[in-house]
Write a protein that holds these residues in place. Structure first.
Motif, PDB file in Angstrom:
ATOM      1  N   ALA A  24     -15.485 -15.696  31.139  1.00  0.00           N
ATOM      2  CA  ALA A  24     -14.241 -15.046  30.725  1.00  0.00           C
ATOM      3  C   ALA A  24     -14.074 -15.026  29.202  1.00  0.00           C
ATOM      4  N   GLY A  25     -14.820 -15.847  28.464  1.00  0.00           N
ATOM      5  CA  GLY A  25     -14.717 -15.845  27.011  1.00  0.00           C
ATOM      6  C   GLY A  25     -14.935 -17.214  26.399  1.00  0.00           C
ATOM      7  N   LEU A  53     -21.425 -17.289  23.460  1.00  0.00           N
ATOM      8  CA  LEU A  53     -21.827 -18.287  22.457  1.00  0.00           C
ATOM      9  C   LEU A  53     -22.600 -17.632  21.314  1.00  0.00           C
ATOM     10  N   THR A  54     -23.474 -16.703  21.645  1.00  0.00           N
ATOM     11  CA  THR A  54     -24.253 -16.006  20.624  1.00  0.00           C
ATOM     12  C   THR A  54     -23.330 -15.227  19.690  1.00  0.00           C
ATOM     13  N   ALA A  55     -22.366 -14.510  20.262  1.00  0.00           N
ATOM     14  CA  ALA A  55     -21.420 -13.734  19.453  1.00  0.00           C
ATOM     15  C   ALA A  55     -20.542 -14.659  18.609  1.00  0.00           C
ATOM     16  N   LEU A  73     -13.731 -11.578  19.601  1.00  0.00           N
ATOM     17  CA  LEU A  73     -14.320 -12.316  20.708  1.00  0.00           C
ATOM     18  C   LEU A  73     -13.342 -12.361  21.873  1.00  0.00           C
ATOM     19  N   LEU A  74     -13.869 -12.378  23.087  1.00  0.00           N
ATOM     20  CA  LEU A  74     -13.028 -12.668  24.244  1.00  0.00           C
ATOM     21  C   LEU A  74     -12.695 -14.152  24.201  1.00  0.00           C
ATOM     22  N   LEU A  75     -11.420 -14.494  24.394  1.00  0.00           N
ATOM     23  CA  LEU A  75     -10.991 -15.895  24.361  1.00  0.00           C
ATOM     24  C   LEU A  75     -10.480 -16.289  25.738  1.00  0.00           C
TER      25      LEU A  75
END
Length: 166
Positions: A24-25, A53-55, A73-75
């Motif tokens: 989910a982020g 994690l890469t992003a 980023l999706l959080l």
């Protein structure tokens, strides 16, 4: 259902940071000497490659290099409704600026909730990206920070164009 997260630890100018992500982020950016229990952790944590994690690592590296002012980023915030409202309010504090606990409480329509905002801010699981380092005391004093006051000073100084050595 068991919560499962992927983990990666990266080096940074403010010390080692551990990133946790779910599908989910991004769930957490934890400090090297983070206080145990400050952030509730998922049941299972695996070391593995994960696109979140890469992003997150790439965007944090750009931030520390002065090449990024906002994150995309999706959080995946895990907390109470009130905590999540505070953490989302943090996302609205512009790069290089600060807000007081009282100003955040006021923006949330809860003017008497400065202390509750402070408590939620102290449990922010996604440090730096949800910029709790930009929150200061009413008098302008720098207050507690999970990464330590030195890291808070460094982050604010870097954002204001005056990076310091740690």
């Amino acid at each position: 259902m068991e919560r499962v997260s992927s983990r990666r630890t990266i080096s940074s100018p403010v010390g080692a940071l551990t990133l946790l992500a779910s599908d989910a982020g991004l769930q957490a950016v934890l400090w090297e000497h983070d206080r145990s229990g400050r952030v509730p952790l998922p049941c299972v944590i695996k070391d593995e490659d994960h696109p979140v994690l890469t992003a997150a690592e790439a965007q944090l590296r750009e931030y520390f290099a002065g090449e990024r002012r906002t994150f995309d980023l999706l959080l995946d915030f895990q907390g109470t409704d009130f905590q999540r409202s505070v953490w989302h309010a943090l996302l609205g504090i512009p790069f290089g600026e600060t807000r007081s606990y009282g100003a955040i409480a006021q923006a949330l329509g809860r003017p008497g909730a400065s202390r509750a905002v402070g408590a939620a801010n102290g449990r922010n699981p996604i440090s730096i990206i949800a910029p709790c380092h930009r929150v200061i005391g009413k008098s302008g004093n720098l207050t507690g920070f999970a990464g330590g006051i030195e890291a808070k000073i460094w982050l604010l100084s870097m954002e204001q164009g005056q990076p310091l050595l740690l």
